[in-house]
Motif scaffolding. Structure first.
Motif, PDB file in Angstrom:
ATOM      1  N   PRO A  86       5.054 -12.378  32.774  1.00 38.37           N
ATOM      2  CA  PRO A  86       5.651 -11.476  33.755  1.00 38.37           C
ATOM      3  C   PRO A  86       6.963 -12.011  34.318  1.00 38.37           C
ATOM      4  N   VAL A  87       7.804 -11.102  34.778  1.00 35.00           N
ATOM      5  CA  VAL A  87       8.961 -11.474  35.591  1.00 35.00           C
ATOM      6  C   VAL A  87       8.448 -11.745  37.001  1.00 35.00           C
ATOM      7  N   MET A  88       8.849 -12.871  37.569  1.00 28.81           N
ATOM      8  CA  MET A  88       8.305 -13.284  38.865  1.00 28.81           C
ATOM      9  C   MET A  88       9.405 -13.750  39.807  1.00 28.81           C
ATOM     10  N   ASN A  89       9.160 -13.574  41.102  1.00 26.45           N
ATOM     11  CA  ASN A  89       9.902 -14.288  42.127  1.00 26.45           C
ATOM     12  C   ASN A  89       9.110 -15.540  42.462  1.00 26.45           C
ATOM     13  N   ALA A  90       9.756 -16.695  42.403  1.00 26.75           N
ATOM     14  CA  ALA A  90       9.068 -17.954  42.677  1.00 26.75           C
ATOM     15  C   ALA A  90       9.943 -18.820  43.565  1.00 26.75           C
ATOM     16  N   ALA A  91       9.302 -19.680  44.341  1.00 24.99           N
ATOM     17  CA  ALA A  91      10.059 -20.535  45.254  1.00 24.99           C
ATOM     18  C   ALA A  91       9.275 -21.776  45.606  1.00 24.99           C
ATOM     19  N   THR A  92       9.988 -22.886  45.752  1.00 21.70           N
ATOM     20  CA  THR A  92       9.495 -24.009  46.537  1.00 21.70           C
ATOM     21  C   THR A  92      10.309 -24.065  47.829  1.00 21.70           C
ATOM     22  N   SER A  93      11.630 -23.846  47.727  1.00 20.51           N
ATOM     23  CA  SER A  93      12.490 -23.752  48.906  1.00 20.51           C
ATOM     24  C   SER A  93      13.209 -22.409  48.978  1.00 20.51           C
ATOM     25  N   ARG A  94      13.864 -22.006  47.877  1.00 25.57           N
ATOM     26  CA  ARG A  94      14.615 -20.754  47.846  1.00 25.57           C
ATOM     27  C   ARG A  94      14.085 -19.906  46.694  1.00 25.57           C
ATOM     28  N   THR A  95      13.999 -18.613  46.921  1.00 26.20           N
ATOM     29  CA  THR A  95      13.400 -17.714  45.936  1.00 26.20           C
ATOM     30  C   THR A  95      14.333 -17.483  44.758  1.00 26.20           C
ATOM     31  N   LYS A  96      13.825 -17.736  43.555  1.00 26.65           N
ATOM     32  CA  LYS A  96      14.529 -17.467  42.313  1.00 26.65           C
ATOM     33  C   LYS A  96      13.685 -16.506  41.476  1.00 26.65           C
ATOM     34  N   THR A  97      14.349 -15.659  40.697  1.00 26.80           N
ATOM     35  CA  THR A  97      13.649 -14.697  39.856  1.00 26.80           C
ATOM     36  C   THR A  97      13.555 -15.240  38.440  1.00 26.80           C
ATOM     37  N   LEU A  98      12.333 -15.496  37.994  1.00 32.16           N
ATOM     38  CA  LEU A  98      12.075 -16.088  36.684  1.00 32.16           C
ATOM     39  C   LEU A  98      11.953 -14.978  35.649  1.00 32.16           C
ATOM     40  N   VAL A  99      12.819 -15.023  34.631  1.00 33.09           N
ATOM     41  CA  VAL A  99      12.845 -13.994  33.597  1.00 33.09           C
ATOM     42  C   VAL A  99      12.558 -14.667  32.258  1.00 33.09           C
ATOM     43  N   PRO A 100      11.336 -14.506  31.716  1.00 28.82           N
ATOM     44  CA  PRO A 100      10.957 -15.224  30.494  1.00 28.82           C
ATOM     45  C   PRO A 100      11.480 -14.525  29.235  1.00 28.82           C
ATOM     46  N   VAL A 101      12.360 -15.192  28.498  1.00 27.57           N
ATOM     47  CA  VAL A 101      12.857 -14.623  27.244  1.00 27.57           C
ATOM     48  C   VAL A 101      12.220 -15.354  26.065  1.00 27.57           C
TER      49      VAL A 101
ATOM     50  N   ILE B  54      13.224 -36.209  45.158  1.00 26.98           N
ATOM     51  CA  ILE B  54      12.977 -35.562  46.452  1.00 26.98           C
ATOM     52  C   ILE B  54      11.761 -34.653  46.334  1.00 26.98           C
ATOM     53  N   SER B  55      11.045 -34.541  47.433  1.00 26.34           N
ATOM     54  CA  SER B  55       9.826 -33.734  47.454  1.00 26.34           C
ATOM     55  C   SER B  55      10.151 -32.261  47.674  1.00 26.34           C
ATOM     56  N   GLN B  56       9.270 -31.425  47.151  1.00 25.28           N
ATOM     57  CA  GLN B  56       9.291 -29.999  47.432  1.00 25.28           C
ATOM     58  C   GLN B  56       7.866 -29.557  47.742  1.00 25.28           C
ATOM     59  N   PRO B  57       7.711 -28.568  48.619  1.00 20.84           N
ATOM     60  CA  PRO B  57       6.349 -28.096  48.935  1.00 20.84           C
ATOM     61  C   PRO B  57       5.737 -27.344  47.770  1.00 20.84           C
ATOM     62  N   ALA B  58       4.466 -27.014  47.915  1.00 25.49           N
ATOM     63  CA  ALA B  58       3.779 -26.251  46.876  1.00 25.49           C
ATOM     64  C   ALA B  58       4.514 -24.947  46.628  1.00 25.49           C
ATOM     65  N   GLY B  59       4.605 -24.570  45.361  1.00 25.48           N
ATOM     66  CA  GLY B  59       5.316 -23.350  45.012  1.00 25.48           C
ATOM     67  C   GLY B  59       4.530 -22.095  45.354  1.00 25.48           C
ATOM     68  N   ARG B  60       5.232 -20.998  45.501  1.00 24.95           N
ATOM     69  CA  ARG B  60       4.617 -19.694  45.716  1.00 24.95           C
ATOM     70  C   ARG B  60       5.322 -18.699  44.807  1.00 24.95           C
ATOM     71  N   CYS B  61       4.579 -17.737  44.296  1.00 24.95           N
ATOM     72  CA  CYS B  61       5.199 -16.777  43.400  1.00 24.95           C
ATOM     73  C   CYS B  61       4.533 -15.416  43.513  1.00 24.95           C
ATOM     74  N   THR B  62       5.319 -14.370  43.256  1.00 19.13           N
ATOM     75  CA  THR B  62       4.832 -12.997  43.248  1.00 19.13           C
ATOM     76  C   THR B  62       5.421 -12.293  42.040  1.00 19.13           C
ATOM     77  N   LEU B  63       4.670 -11.356  41.497  1.00 20.43           N
ATOM     78  CA  LEU B  63       5.148 -10.606  40.347  1.00 20.43           C
ATOM     79  C   LEU B  63       6.184  -9.578  40.784  1.00 20.43           C
ATOM     80  N   VAL B  64       7.176  -9.359  39.928  1.00 15.28           N
ATOM     81  CA  VAL B  64       8.159  -8.281  40.145  1.00 15.28           C
ATOM     82  C   VAL B  64       7.645  -7.066  39.377  1.00 15.28           C
TER      83      VAL B  64
END
Length: 282
Positions: free
Chosen positions: A150-165, A119-129
Motif C-alpha cells: 500500500p501507499v502509506m503516510n509514515a513518520a518517526t518525526s515528520r510525515t513522509k508518503t511511502l510509494v512502493p514501486v 541519533i534516536s527516533q521514536p517508534a514509527g506510526r503509519c496510516t494507509l492512503v
C-alpha cells in the motif's frame, strides 16, 4: 555557495555520502543564540541546504537545535542533526557518552558508534492512503508501476508518503510534476513524497527518492527522517523483520548516499557517514 570565511561560526558538513559527489550537505551554526529567525532562514537560503542552528539546552537537554530550509523552519532534520553531533565530537565539545538534544519534534538522544554518529527516533506510526491516484499522477506513475504494497503516510518525526514501486528502474525514471507536489502533500498531510524500491528483501536494502513538499529545492539527495519512516513502515507491514535497514538515495541525482536505520525494540537509530566540507576545525 557562500564561503566559510564569511562567517567563521558556520561549518558545512556532508552527511550520508556513498560515493563521489554523494551525500547531503548541511551548514551548521555552532552558536546561534544571537541570530533571529529571519537570519536563520536567510542563511539556509544562501547555502540552499537544510541548516542547523545550535542553541542553549532547554527541557533538561544538553543543547537545542533549530532547523531551516530556504523556505521555512522544520521540526526535525536527521542529517543536520547527525552532522551537528559529528562536528561537536570533532571539536571536543561532545559530552560522553550521550548527548540530549531538544528539537521542535521532541527530545533526541545522540551517541557516537563505530559507524559514526547515531541519533534516536521514536517508534514509527503509519496510516494507509486510501486514494493514491493524485500521488501517482503527480509522480507520473501508473498502478502497474507499483509493488504489491500500500501507499502509506509514515513518520518517526515528520510525515513522509511511502510509494512502493516495483523496480529500481521505475524509481530512477520518475519525473514528477514539481508544480503539483505541494498541493498533493497538503491534501494528505505529508511533508514529502518518498517513492522506494526493494533492492534486496533478505538484506533489508532499499532504494528511494525524496520530493519535498516545499523546501526550496525539488529533490533531496539523502533524507534521514524519511528513511526512518520507511524502515518503520515496512517493519509494521511485516515486509522486513531485520534490525538493520539500509536505504540508498540520491543516485538518480548523481549524488549517491547511504542511510542506515537500526532498531532496538520499538526505538530506531539513524546513522551515516559524516565529513567536513567547509570550516576550520583545529
Amino acid at each position: 555557495m557562500m564561503h566559510a570565511g564569511r562567517n567563521r561560526n558556520v561549518f558545512v558538513v556532508n552527511v550520508f555520502r556513498d560515493g563521489p559527489g554523494g551525500g547531503n550537505p548541511a551548514p551548521i551554526v555552532l552558536d546561534a543564540s544571537e541570530m533571529t529567525v529571519t537570519a536563520m532562514r536567510e542563511l539556509a537560503a544562501q547555502y540552499k541546504h537544510e541548516s542547523a542552528f545550535v542553541l542553549p539546552g532547554r527541557d533538561g537537554c544538553d543543547v537545542s537545535l533549530r532547523f531551516f530550509v530556504p523556505n521555512h523552519e522544520m521540526e526535525m532534520c536527521g542529517h543536520a542533526t547527525l552532522g551537528t553531533v559529528w562536528l561537536l565530537k570533532h571539536l571536543g565539545l561532545l559530552p560522553e557518552p550521550e548527548l540530549t538534544i531538544a528539537t521542535l519534534s521532541g527530545i533526541v538522544t545522540a551517541r557516537i558508534t563505530e559507524e559514526g554518529p547515531a541519533i534516536s527516533q521514536p517508534a514509527g506510526r503509519c496510516t494507509l492512503v486510501d486514494e493514491p491516484a493524485a500521488i501517482l499522477d503527480v509522480l507520473g506513475l501508473y498502478k502497474s508501476d507499483l509493488e504489491g504494497l500500500p501507499v502509506m503516510n509514515a513518520a518517526t518525526s515528520r510525515t513522509k508518503t511511502l510509494v512502493p514501486v516495483r523496480s529500481r528502474a521505475v524509481l530512477d525514471s520518475i519525473a514528477p510534476d514539481f508544480s503539483g507536489i505541494a498541493e498533493v502533500c497538503d491534501a494528505i498531510g505529508s511533508t514529502g513524497l518518498y517513492p522506494f524500491a526493494i533492492v534486496d528483501r533478505a538484506a533489508a536494502t532499499l532504494a528511494a527518492r525524496q520530493f519535498p513538499r516545499s523546501s526550496g529545492y525539488p529533490e533531496d539527495a539523502a533524507t534521514g527522517i524519511a528513511a526512518t519512516a520507511l524502515a518503520s513502515g515496512l517493519r509494521q507491514l511485516g515486509v522486513t523483520t531485520s534490525t538493520r535497514v539500509t536505504v540508498h538515495q540520491g543516485e538518480a541525482m548523481g549524488r549517491p548516499s547511504k542511510i542506515t536505520v537500526t532498531f532496538r525494540g520499538d526505538q530506531c537509530w539513524l546513522s551515516g557517514h559524516v565529513e567536513l566540507l567547509e570550516g576550520q576545525v583545529k
